[in-house]
Design an enzyme around this catalytic site. Structure first.
Site, PDB file in Angstrom:
ATOM      1  N   LYS A 197       0.810  -1.219   0.000  1.00 28.06           N
ATOM      2  CA  LYS A 197       0.000   0.000   0.000  1.00 28.06           C
ATOM      3  C   LYS A 197       0.846   1.274   0.000  1.00 28.06           C
ATOM      4  O   LYS A 197       0.387   2.327  -0.470  1.00 28.06           O
ATOM      5  CB  LYS A 197      -0.934   0.006   1.210  1.00 28.06           C
ATOM      6  CG  LYS A 197      -2.041  -1.029   1.166  1.00 28.06           C
ATOM      7  CD  LYS A 197      -3.144  -0.630   0.222  1.00 28.06           C
ATOM      8  CE  LYS A 197      -4.361  -1.531   0.366  1.00 28.06           C
ATOM      9  NZ  LYS A 197      -5.463  -1.124  -0.526  1.00 28.06           N
ATOM     10  N   SER A 249       1.324  -9.827  -0.097  1.00 28.24           N
ATOM     11  CA  SER A 249       0.984  -8.407  -0.128  1.00 28.24           C
ATOM     12  C   SER A 249       1.232  -7.647   1.157  1.00 28.24           C
ATOM     13  O   SER A 249       1.363  -6.421   1.136  1.00 28.24           O
ATOM     14  CB  SER A 249      -0.479  -8.237  -0.546  1.00 28.24           C
ATOM     15  OG  SER A 249      -1.336  -8.865   0.397  1.00 28.24           O
TER      16      SER A 249
END
Length: 329
Positions: free
Chosen positions: A62, A314
């Site tokens: 992110k 992730s």
């Protein structure tokens, strides 16, 4: 809510945007390592490459999209601050990117967001506003507050510069390992998935990009099959980063254009893979971060012997209290 993919309209993000984001992030975001495992290769019969975004700044991919989005703001926009809503990883990323760029940040987070993610977000200097998922929608709260404060709203995934920043994950991976037959990517709102698919389409055209989401939050899989945006309300899954209500108006057409399939895994499969990866790869990975690996190890994708497969890990912001509870049960 339903709308069909506007195939005749220009797509909102192109590879040039990803390439530009890579220049913005150069020297700021970590060029995360790629890990391999003999055990995984033997188990799958393939050559598997794990892109370790759990080792990215703020603990997830992110950071790429958050920094790229804030970096593109005008001086006037920066002076009025940035606001977002997030269950945790985007919150931390916006907070840290704002800190680095000298921009005030405000984050709307659900009360049940992992405590470790709330604490980290505040630690990066952001103002955190908590809300009850059952009583309010974060999008409405964010729009209202952004209007009151004159702040710029940067949503977690439905933003062109966020998508472009996330796409640098796959760009890096392909630069590090070369062409792939498959790229497996977790999917919540589709920012990482669509950005990576854009990069793969440009750099490894034969690569099949597969999105992976929790079975309890299968809106993207249903959207992909029906070609109309589907939603899910407050899905109950341990993959808190994938508890999004739907793909976005930016990510949906990108997913439909560039992604080859979207598959689902249930929480029991996800937990099994998560603990196996902890034990065998010795990497700290959060549940959402293990979605793509779960699809591989549970044979949700029609791979064949000898395939070269990229798997995006992730994030690694593990809520240890949550994990202790899950282990005890």
């Amino acid at each position: 809510m339903s709308f069909t993919s506007p195939a005749a309209e220009p797509l909102p993000v192109a590879y040039g945007d990803v390439d530009n984001a890579a220049r913005v992030l150069d020297g700021v975001a970590h060029r995360t390592p790629v890990m391999t495992s003999r055990l995984v290769d033997e188990r799958t019969g393939c050559r598997v490459f794990f892109k370790c975004e759990n080792l990215q700044r703020t603990g997830s991919f992110k950071f790429r999209g958050a920094y790229n989005a804030i970096a593109h703001l005008s001086p006037d926009q920066r002076s009025h601050g940035v606001l977002t809503y997030s269950s945790g990883n985007h919150a931390q990323a916006i907070a840290r990117a704002g800190q680095l760029l000298g921009v005030n940040t405000t984050i709307i987070m659900p009360e049940d967001a992992p405590a470790v993610k709330q604490a980290a977000t505040q630690g990066y200097g952001a103002e955190v506003i908590l809300y009850n998922r059952a009583e309010a929608t974060r999008e409405h709260l964010a729009q209202q507050l952004a209007q009151e404060r004159g702040a710029t709203l940067i949503p977690p995934y439905d933003h062109p510069q966020v998508v472009a920043g996330q796409g640098t994950t796959a760009k890096e991976l392909l630069e590090q390992v070369g062409n792939l037959d498959y790229l497996l990517v977790c999917c919540g709102g589709g920012g990482l998935l669509s950005g990576c698919a854009i990069a793969a389409h440009q750099l490894s055209p034969a690569c099949r990009v597969i999105g992976v989401e929790p079975a309890a939050a299968d809106d993207a899989a249903r959207s992909f099959r029906t070609k109309a945006l589907q939603t899910v309300e407050n899905p109950n899954t341990i993959a808190d980063g994938a508890r999004t209500p739907s793909l976005g108006r930016i990510t949906f057409p990108l997913v439909m254009h560039y992604v080859h399939d979207v598959v689902t895994v249930d929480d029991s499969q996800l937990l099994k893979t998560l603990f196996w990866l902890w034990e065998r790869l010795k990497l700290v990975i959060e549940p959402t971060g293990a979605l793509a690996a779960t699809a591989l190890l549970e044979r949700k994708v029609a791979i064949k012997a000898g395939d070269r497969i990229g798997v995006i890990l992730s994030g690694g912001n593990v809520d240890l209290q949550q994990m202790a509870h899950l282990l005890s049960h």
